[in-house]
Design a protein around this motif. Structure first.
Motif, PDB file in Angstrom:
ATOM      1  N   LYS A   1     -85.963  36.169 -36.211  1.00  0.00           N
ATOM      2  CA  LYS A   1     -85.898  37.453 -35.794  1.00  0.00           C
ATOM      3  C   LYS A   1     -86.804  38.200 -36.751  1.00  0.00           C
ATOM      4  O   LYS A   1     -87.520  39.010 -36.551  1.00  0.00           O
ATOM      5  CB  LYS A   1     -84.533  38.052 -35.731  1.00  0.00           C
TER       6      LYS A   1
ATOM      7  N   GLY B   1     -87.792  29.177 -28.882  1.00  0.00           N
ATOM      8  CA  GLY B   1     -86.680  28.289 -28.789  1.00  0.00           C
ATOM      9  C   GLY B   1     -86.754  27.424 -27.510  1.00  0.00           C
ATOM     10  O   GLY B   1     -85.872  26.058 -27.503  1.00  0.00           O
TER      11      GLY B   1
ATOM     12  N   GLU C   1     -84.710  28.561 -39.973  1.00  0.00           N
ATOM     13  CA  GLU C   1     -83.328  27.792 -40.122  1.00  0.00           C
ATOM     14  C   GLU C   1     -82.408  28.305 -38.982  1.00  0.00           C
ATOM     15  O   GLU C   1     -81.360  27.414 -38.587  1.00  0.00           O
ATOM     16  CB  GLU C   1     -82.766  27.601 -41.377  1.00  0.00           C
ATOM     17  N   ASN C   2     -82.634  29.443 -38.422  1.00  0.00           N
ATOM     18  CA  ASN C   2     -81.513  30.227 -37.742  1.00  0.00           C
ATOM     19  C   ASN C   2     -82.067  31.360 -36.972  1.00  0.00           C
ATOM     20  O   ASN C   2     -83.214  31.683 -37.082  1.00  0.00           O
ATOM     21  CB  ASN C   2     -80.287  30.518 -38.477  1.00  0.00           C
ATOM     22  N   ASP C   3     -81.492  31.818 -36.086  1.00  0.00           N
ATOM     23  CA  ASP C   3     -81.808  32.984 -35.356  1.00  0.00           C
ATOM     24  C   ASP C   3     -82.321  34.162 -36.076  1.00  0.00           C
ATOM     25  O   ASP C   3     -83.258  34.884 -35.835  1.00  0.00           O
ATOM     26  CB  ASP C   3     -80.897  33.580 -34.231  1.00  0.00           C
ATOM     27  N   ALA C   4     -81.664  34.386 -37.180  1.00  0.00           N
ATOM     28  CA  ALA C   4     -81.836  35.612 -37.961  1.00  0.00           C
ATOM     29  C   ALA C   4     -83.408  35.392 -38.712  1.00  0.00           C
ATOM     30  O   ALA C   4     -83.985  36.239 -38.721  1.00  0.00           O
ATOM     31  CB  ALA C   4     -80.947  35.718 -39.029  1.00  0.00           C
ATOM     32  N   ASP C   5     -83.529  34.180 -39.148  1.00  0.00           N
ATOM     33  CA  ASP C   5     -84.964  33.911 -39.735  1.00  0.00           C
ATOM     34  C   ASP C   5     -85.790  34.204 -38.865  1.00  0.00           C
ATOM     35  O   ASP C   5     -86.890  34.778 -39.193  1.00  0.00           O
ATOM     36  CB  ASP C   5     -85.003  32.375 -40.308  1.00  0.00           C
TER      37      ASP C   5
ATOM     38  N   SER D   1     -86.792  23.386 -32.094  1.00  0.00           N
ATOM     39  CA  SER D   1     -85.165  23.464 -32.475  1.00  0.00           C
ATOM     40  C   SER D   1     -85.347  23.849 -33.957  1.00  0.00           C
ATOM     41  O   SER D   1     -86.058  23.083 -34.575  1.00  0.00           O
ATOM     42  CB  SER D   1     -84.310  22.410 -32.139  1.00  0.00           C
ATOM     43  N   TYR D   2     -83.958  24.308 -34.516  1.00  0.00           N
ATOM     44  CA  TYR D   2     -84.104  24.596 -36.042  1.00  0.00           C
ATOM     45  C   TYR D   2     -83.844  23.345 -36.583  1.00  0.00           C
ATOM     46  O   TYR D   2     -83.184  22.493 -36.248  1.00  0.00           O
ATOM     47  CB  TYR D   2     -82.823  25.579 -36.338  1.00  0.00           C
ATOM     48  N   PRO D   3     -84.327  23.181 -38.003  1.00  0.00           N
ATOM     49  CA  PRO D   3     -85.372  23.901 -38.474  1.00  0.00           C
ATOM     50  C   PRO D   3     -86.829  23.685 -38.055  1.00  0.00           C
ATOM     51  O   PRO D   3     -86.976  22.917 -37.692  1.00  0.00           O
ATOM     52  CB  PRO D   3     -85.049  23.637 -39.822  1.00  0.00           C
TER      53      PRO D   3
END
Length: 259
Positions: A136, A105, A130-134, A109-111
Motif C-alpha cells: 500500500k 497479488g 513483505e506484506n499488504d502495508a508495504d 506472492s510476498y515477498p
C-alpha cells in the motif's frame, strides 16, 4: 595525446583528451564557437539523454550510444528488451493505474521486489515488499508499479562493459540485514574471481541491447545466472578497490578508438 574529443556532461572532465563544455538547457546558450564544435564533432561524449535524442535525430554519433540512453535508466524498457531477446531475467510485470495495482497479488506472492521504474540508481527506489502495508505504501499515488520476483541472494556481480569490452567485473555483497547489494546501501566489494559465464552473459546482453557504457548486475539463482538490471550511472568504487584509474582507462580507450 592522439586527439581531443568533445563532451557535454562533466563525467570525463579530468581526462586530458576530452574538451568538456557543459550541458546547456537551450542549444542557443552555447557560444558560437561551442555550437560549431558540436556541429563539427564526429561524436559527442556524454551528451545527456536529452541531447542524445536530438543528435540521433540528425545522425550524429554519441558515446554512450543512443540505445544506452534510451534503455538503461528505464527499467520497464530493460525488462521488455530482456524478455524479447530471451535473456535470463527475474519474472517481472508492470502494472498501470489503481485497477491494475489491485491485480499485483494475483501474479506475485510476498515477498517480492518493487522498484521505481525510471531514473533510480545506487539502490535507491528499490523496495522489498513483505506484506499488504508495504504494498500500500509503495502503490500510494503511484500510476506505474514495477514488480519483480524476489530472489533470496546475498550477493551479485557487477560487470562493466565499455565499448565492446568488459573492463571490470566484481562481486557486491549485501550488508547485514540488507537485501540490496549496492555499495551506496552498505554493500561491500569482493574481487574474488567472477565466473566466466557471468561475464559472457553481460557481454551478450550489452551487444544484443546496443549498450556501450553500462554496469550490468547479474546474480546466480538456482544454479543459473540471471540479469537483474543495467545501470548507466554505475559507481566507480569497484574500480578504486581494484586499483584501476577509471579516468586514465577512459583516456586510453578514447585514444585507441575503442569508444
Amino acid at each position: 595525446m592522439a586527439r581531443q574529443v568533445l563532451a557535454l556532461e562533466a563525467r570525463l572532465r579530468t581526462c586530458s583528451n576530452v574538451r568538456t563544455i557543459g550541458v546547456r538547457p537551450n542549444f542557443t546558450d552555447y557560444s558560437e564557437a561551442e555550437m560549431q564544435w558540436i556541429r563539427d564533432a564526429r561524436k559527442i561524449y556524454y551528451p545527456t539523454a536529452f541531447y542524445a535524442d536530438l543528435f540521433d535525430a540528425v545522425g550524429k554519433s554519441t558515446f554512450p550510444s543512443y540505445h544506452t540512453y534510451k534503455c538503461v535508466q528505464d527499467k520497464i524498457k530493460q525488462s521488455a528488451l530482456f524478455q524479447m531477446a530471451g535473456l535470463p531475467h527475474p519474472r517481472t510485470r508492470v502494472f498501470y493505474g489503481k485497477r491494475q495495482n489491485a491485480k499485483i497479488g494475483e501474479h506475485f506472492s510476498y515477498p517480492f521486489i518493487a522498484k521505481e521504474p525510471r531514473g533510480s540508481a545506487m539502490g535507491r527506489g528499490v523496495f522489498l515488499i513483505e506484506n499488504d502495508a508495504d504494498l500500500k505504501t509503495y502503490t500510494l499515488n503511484r500510476h506505474v508499479a514495477y514488480i519483480q520476483q524476489y530472489l533470496p541472494i546475498d550477493r551479485d556481480i557487477r560487470v562493466v562493459v565499455i565499448g565492446n569490452a568488459v573492463v571490470h567485473a566484481y562481486w557486491r555483497i549485501a550488508g547485514e540485514g540488507e537485501f540490496r547489494t549496492n555499495v551506496a546501501q552498505g554493500g561491500r566489494i569482493s574481487l574474488n574471481p567472477v565466473p566466466e559465464a557471468a561475464i559472457a552473459l553481460a557481454q551478450r546482453a550489452a551487444h544484443v541491447c546496443g549498450w556501450d557504457d553500462v554496469g550490468i548486475d547479474i546474480c546466480c539463482h538456482g544454479g543459473h545466472f540471471t540479469i537483474l538490471e543495467a545501470n548507466m550511472k554505475y559507481g566507480r568504487e569497484g574500480f578504486r578497490v581494484a586499483g584501476i584509474n577509471y579516468y586514465q582507462m577512459m583516456e586510453r580507450m578514447i585514444d585507441d578508438g575503442q569508444i
